[in-house]
Design an enzyme around this catalytic site. Structure first.
Site, PDB file in Angstrom:
ATOM      1  N   SER A 141       0.824  -1.202   0.000  1.00 28.99           N
ATOM      2  CA  SER A 141       0.000   0.000   0.000  1.00 28.99           C
ATOM      3  C   SER A 141       0.862   1.258   0.000  1.00 28.99           C
ATOM      4  CB  SER A 141      -0.935  -0.005   1.210  1.00 28.99           C
ATOM      5  OG  SER A 141      -1.827   1.082   1.165  1.00 28.99           O
TER       6      SER A 141
ATOM      7  N   THR B 177      -3.515   7.153   3.382  1.00 35.27           N
ATOM      8  CA  THR B 177      -2.260   6.445   3.641  1.00 35.27           C
ATOM      9  C   THR B 177      -1.086   7.410   3.504  1.00 35.27           C
ATOM     10  OG1 THR B 177      -3.194   4.369   2.839  1.00 35.27           O
ATOM     11  CG2 THR B 177      -0.795   4.529   2.895  1.00 35.27           C
TER      12      THR B 177
ATOM     13  N   GLU C  11      -9.878   1.768  -2.703  1.00 32.24           N
ATOM     14  CA  GLU C  11      -9.704   1.895  -4.155  1.00 32.24           C
ATOM     15  C   GLU C  11     -10.911   1.330  -4.906  1.00 32.24           C
ATOM     16  OE1 GLU C  11      -7.406   3.748  -4.361  1.00 32.24           O
ATOM     17  OE2 GLU C  11      -5.707   3.162  -3.130  1.00 32.24           O
TER      18      GLU C  11
ATOM     19  N   THR D 123     -15.023  -0.102  -3.674  1.00 33.10           N
ATOM     20  CA  THR D 123     -15.617  -1.253  -2.993  1.00 33.10           C
ATOM     21  C   THR D 123     -15.982  -2.334  -3.998  1.00 33.10           C
ATOM     22  OG1 THR D 123     -17.860  -0.379  -3.196  1.00 33.10           O
ATOM     23  CG2 THR D 123     -16.598   0.294  -1.244  1.00 33.10           C
TER      24      THR D 123
END
Length: 396
Positions: A103, A176, A375, A377
């Site tokens: 990630s 993130t 990114e 569902t």
């Protein structure tokens, strides 16, 4: 893929169809290099990082940069310019170690760097891309908001003109690298539609607060970003795009990395279950000798190989310039779902041992619960494929 202990002359139990033979020599070399890095640098510490909810971003970023993994599929500015499949197998090996590691690389390269590379000015590219590629700087990508995840068109973050400058206001969630980022690529509503802005660390009115209490992606920095009348110069805006085409094209690149990465997580779970089953003795023999355990392992092996083939095929389509968003949605939807099922099944093979950090399977399963919904569902990817199949959009 790494082998277990096949019977002499038999197939590799970790890659029954020898899908790895479809890779070029260069791709196999990249895969082996990333695997060694993960084995040497990540695996000995990942259980501790996960348990403590820590991820040494500043320590690892330069090492990943030295390997050429940050923005490796981009050209120029210190980037490796690797092929789509080469980038894919790197993501596979990173996520085999932990989803948080993959990630970080995805956000840095496919989101933050890709946005600047595709839509930035030459000045912006020269300012940020070489340092981001080397891991000297960290980037993040801020699109999702507390109330708008799958519906970014209705985002509330805004940027308005103040003379030649911009004033940015709003908030972003689940970002993130957010608190570690030297530059945040922030998407906001403007009079010209959605635009991207480069917000440097330390800008007045810009704050980042880490999200705690996570049960998934614990070895990853996740933050909430707030923008309180942040004053930005005119050259902070990405000049090359307006509208949602910009951020959505970046998301498609990140989704591509995911459809490869989850094959790595699935492989790691399957391999852990296979090795455990061969060594765990019950009723006088290894549980691998029992029919029900073999059924679980066979189902894992079948689904793993199919997911690997899906990733490889989409990668080749991408290299040929023929991959469409629906192809990437196919891979993301199928491969994440497959990896999660393999992780859950592997946990049952390990029994109570499977819930500890001594084995990777429940850590992977917990991580994959996040990968399932970020990114895009499963519902969104289902609708993307539904539209591709029927020609009818059904998002509302």
């Amino acid at each position: 893929m790494p082998a277990s202990t096949p019977r002499p002359g038999g197939p590799d139990p970790i890659d029954l169809l020898a899908v790895g033979e479809l890779l070029t020599e260069e791709e196999r070399l990249i895969q082996a290099t990333v695997r060694r890095f993960a084995d040497d640098r990540i695996r000995p510490q990942i259980a501790d990082w996960f348990e403590r909810g820590a991820f040494p971003v500043r320590e690892l970023a330069p090492e990943l940069g030295k390997l050429g993994l940050l923005g490796m599929h981009l050209d120029g500015y210190g980037c490796a310019g690797a092929s789509a499949v080469a980038y894919g197998v790197a993501c596979l090996e990173l996520e085999a170690a932990d989803s948080g590691l993959r990630s970080f690389v995805s956000v840095q390269g496919s989101l933050a760097m890709r946005a600047i590379h595709a839509f930035g000015s030459e000045e912006q590219k020269q300012q940020w891309l070489p340092d981001l590629a080397a891991g000297r700087a960290i980037g993040c990508f801020a699109l999702t908001e507390p109330d708008f995840g799958s519906d970014p068109a209705n985002m509330r973050t805004t940027a308005r003109r103040k003379g030649e400058d911009w004033v940015l206001s709003g908030s972003k969630m689940w970002i993130t690298n957010g608190s570690e980022a030297d530059v945040a690529v922030v998407w906001a509503q403007t009079e010209q539609g959605v635009r991207g802005f480069l917000v440097p660390r330390g800008a007045r009115g810009f704050t980042a607060t880490d999200v705690h209490g996570k049960l998934s992606l614990r070895a990853s920095v996740t933050s909430e970003l707030a923008f309180d009348e942040v004053l930005l110069p005119a050259n902070a805006v990405l000049p090359g795009v307006s509208g949602l085409r910009g951020p959505l094209s970046c998301l498609n690149e990140a989704r591509y990395g995911i459809l490869w990465g989850t094959v790595g997580a699935a492989r790691d779970c399957y391999q852990a279950a296979l090795e455990y089953a061969k060594g765990r003795v019950q009723f006088g023999r290894p549980i691998a000798a029992f029919q029900l355990t073999q059924e679980k392992l066979v189902e894992m092996a079948l689904e793993l190989e199919k997911a690997y083939l899906v990733a490889w095929r989409i990668g080749r389509l991408k290299e040929e310039g023929r991959a469409r968003p629906a192809h990437v949605s196919f891979g993301k939807l199928n491969n994440v779902r497959t990896a999660l099922e393999i992780a859950r099944s592997a946990r049952t093979v390990l029994g109570a041992n499977g819930i500890t950090t001594a084995y990777p399977v429940l850590r992977h399963a917990n991580n994959l619960e996040s990968v399932l919904t970020y990114e895009g569902t499963s519902e969104i990817h289902t609708l993307i494929l539904g539209e591709a199949i029927t020609g009818e959009a059904a998002y509302q």
